[in-house]
Write a protein that holds these residues in place. Sequence first.
Motif, short mmCIF file in Angstrom:
data_model
loop_
_atom_site.label_atom_id
_atom_site.label_comp_id
_atom_site.label_asym_id
_atom_site.label_seq_id
_atom_site.Cartn_x
_atom_site.Cartn_y
_atom_site.Cartn_z
N ALA A 102 41.04 46.92 37.23
CA ALA A 102 41.84 45.73 37.55
C ALA A 102 41.06 44.47 37.22
O ALA A 102 41.60 43.52 36.64
CB ALA A 102 42.23 45.75 39.03
N ILE A 103 39.77 44.45 37.57
CA ILE A 103 38.93 43.29 37.26
C ILE A 103 38.84 43.09 35.76
O ILE A 103 38.95 41.98 35.25
CB ILE A 103 37.53 43.47 37.88
N LYS A 104 38.63 44.19 35.03
CA LYS A 104 38.52 44.09 33.56
C LYS A 104 39.80 43.54 32.95
O LYS A 104 39.76 42.70 32.04
CB LYS A 104 38.19 45.46 32.97
N GLU A 105 40.95 44.01 33.44
CA GLU A 105 42.21 43.55 32.87
C GLU A 105 42.44 42.07 33.15
O GLU A 105 42.92 41.33 32.28
CB GLU A 105 43.37 44.39 33.42
N ILE A 106 42.09 41.63 34.34
CA ILE A 106 42.21 40.20 34.67
C ILE A 106 41.26 39.38 33.81
O ILE A 106 41.63 38.32 33.27
CB ILE A 106 41.95 39.97 36.18
N MET A 107 40.05 39.89 33.63
CA MET A 107 39.09 39.18 32.78
C MET A 107 39.55 39.14 31.33
O MET A 107 39.33 38.15 30.62
CB MET A 107 37.71 39.84 32.90
N GLN A 108 40.20 40.19 30.87
CA GLN A 108 40.75 40.19 29.51
C GLN A 108 41.73 39.04 29.33
O GLN A 108 41.73 38.35 28.30
CB GLN A 108 41.44 41.52 29.21
N GLU A 109 42.57 38.81 30.33
CA GLU A 109 43.56 37.74 30.21
C GLU A 109 42.91 36.36 30.31
O GLU A 109 43.37 35.40 29.66
CB GLU A 109 44.65 37.92 31.27
N ILE A 110 41.84 36.25 31.07
CA ILE A 110 41.11 34.99 31.12
C ILE A 110 40.46 34.71 29.76
O ILE A 110 40.45 33.57 29.28
CB ILE A 110 40.04 35.02 32.24
N VAL A 111 39.93 35.77 29.13
CA VAL A 111 39.35 35.62 27.79
C VAL A 111 40.42 35.15 26.81
O VAL A 111 40.19 34.22 26.02
CB VAL A 111 38.73 36.95 27.31
N LEU A 112 41.61 35.76 26.85
CA LEU A 112 42.69 35.34 25.95
C LEU A 112 43.06 33.88 26.18
O LEU A 112 43.26 33.11 25.23
CB LEU A 112 43.92 36.22 26.18
N CYS A 113 43.14 33.48 27.45
CA CYS A 113 43.47 32.10 27.78
C CYS A 113 42.39 31.16 27.23
O CYS A 113 42.70 30.11 26.62
CB CYS A 113 43.60 31.94 29.29
N LYS A 131 33.48 41.66 13.13
CA LYS A 131 32.58 40.87 13.96
C LYS A 131 32.82 41.28 15.41
O LYS A 131 33.97 41.28 15.88
CB LYS A 131 32.85 39.38 13.81
N SER A 132 31.74 41.64 16.13
CA SER A 132 31.88 42.14 17.49
C SER A 132 31.07 41.32 18.47
O SER A 132 29.99 40.82 18.13
CB SER A 132 31.42 43.60 17.57
N ALA A 133 31.58 41.21 19.68
CA ALA A 133 30.85 40.54 20.76
C ALA A 133 31.12 41.25 22.07
O ALA A 133 32.14 41.94 22.22
CB ALA A 133 31.26 39.07 20.85
N PHE A 134 30.20 41.08 23.01
CA PHE A 134 30.34 41.67 24.33
C PHE A 134 30.28 40.58 25.39
O PHE A 134 29.44 39.68 25.34
CB PHE A 134 29.22 42.68 24.61
N LEU A 135 31.19 40.67 26.32
CA LEU A 135 31.17 39.83 27.51
C LEU A 135 30.69 40.72 28.65
O LEU A 135 31.27 41.77 28.91
CB LEU A 135 32.57 39.30 27.78
N LYS A 136 29.61 40.30 29.32
CA LYS A 136 29.00 41.14 30.34
C LYS A 136 28.83 40.38 31.65
O LYS A 136 28.49 39.20 31.65
CB LYS A 136 27.63 41.64 29.88
#
Length: 288
Positions: A23-34, A111-116
Amino acid sequence: MDTMLEQMLKHYDAKTIYEKKNAIKEIMQEIVLCGLSRSGFFREAAFYGGTALRIFYGLDRFSEDLDFSLMRKNQNYDLRQYFPALEQEIRAYGLKVIITEKEKTKKSDIKSAFLKGNTKEHLLLFYSDQPIAGIADSEQIKIKFEVDTNPPAYAIFESKYRLLPAPYEVKMYDASSLFAGKIHAVLCRAWKNRVKGRDLYDYVFYMARQTPVNRLHLRERLLQSGYIGENMECTMDDVKKMLLERFETIDYEQAKRDVEPFIRDTTSLALWKADFFKQITEMLVGIN
């Protein structure tokens, strides 16, 4: 916790630690998109893949990564230009993260990146009123995002909108182009010499919604992968033939094990066998 995060969390009925982390990852995914949207990222790039299907088309499985493609080839594309604005956006919600670009050991169009971020810290932020146990202090939540700088031609793009965590716009592949990418994955992608059950699950999702496939875009993907030659027109009969042959070779028990951790209702997996996939493929239709 930020009130917008609370509002987003209400959409989840997470009971186990595993479900809470997802759930946290999915919410963070949407914050990244925003954040990417606000930074101008979608002037050049488009969203596609399993997470795009989940967020904008209601796919009922967890998807780990964020996949993007440039709309035009640019091998000098610099993904790092968006990191400062993205970090600022994420931290505005009280989330502590670091974004790093993945160093490639060989030349690649991706091109790849990681958010940690620290898993325990994020769990305590999102679920401060619930006990958190069994998480190592060093464990990290990771979100990978990738950009294809050499995109296959003939994708069709559309704009989609979301309201949370704040209103934003995303440029993305339309459904027929998304399906083309998924059929390409079913045919070409090997994961440690095994088929990804997640690809098969998504394939059924598209077929259940009678999604047509962007045939020209699929052909370009297959050409780029070397799966077909220039002399193949890649008609819908050709596509069906390739899929029928592929479905004869799959270890379906292995495929089921791959997808089970990412879905809640596993009952439909009992149907998974070559005959099932071959029969539903007869209904496949294309555009262009």
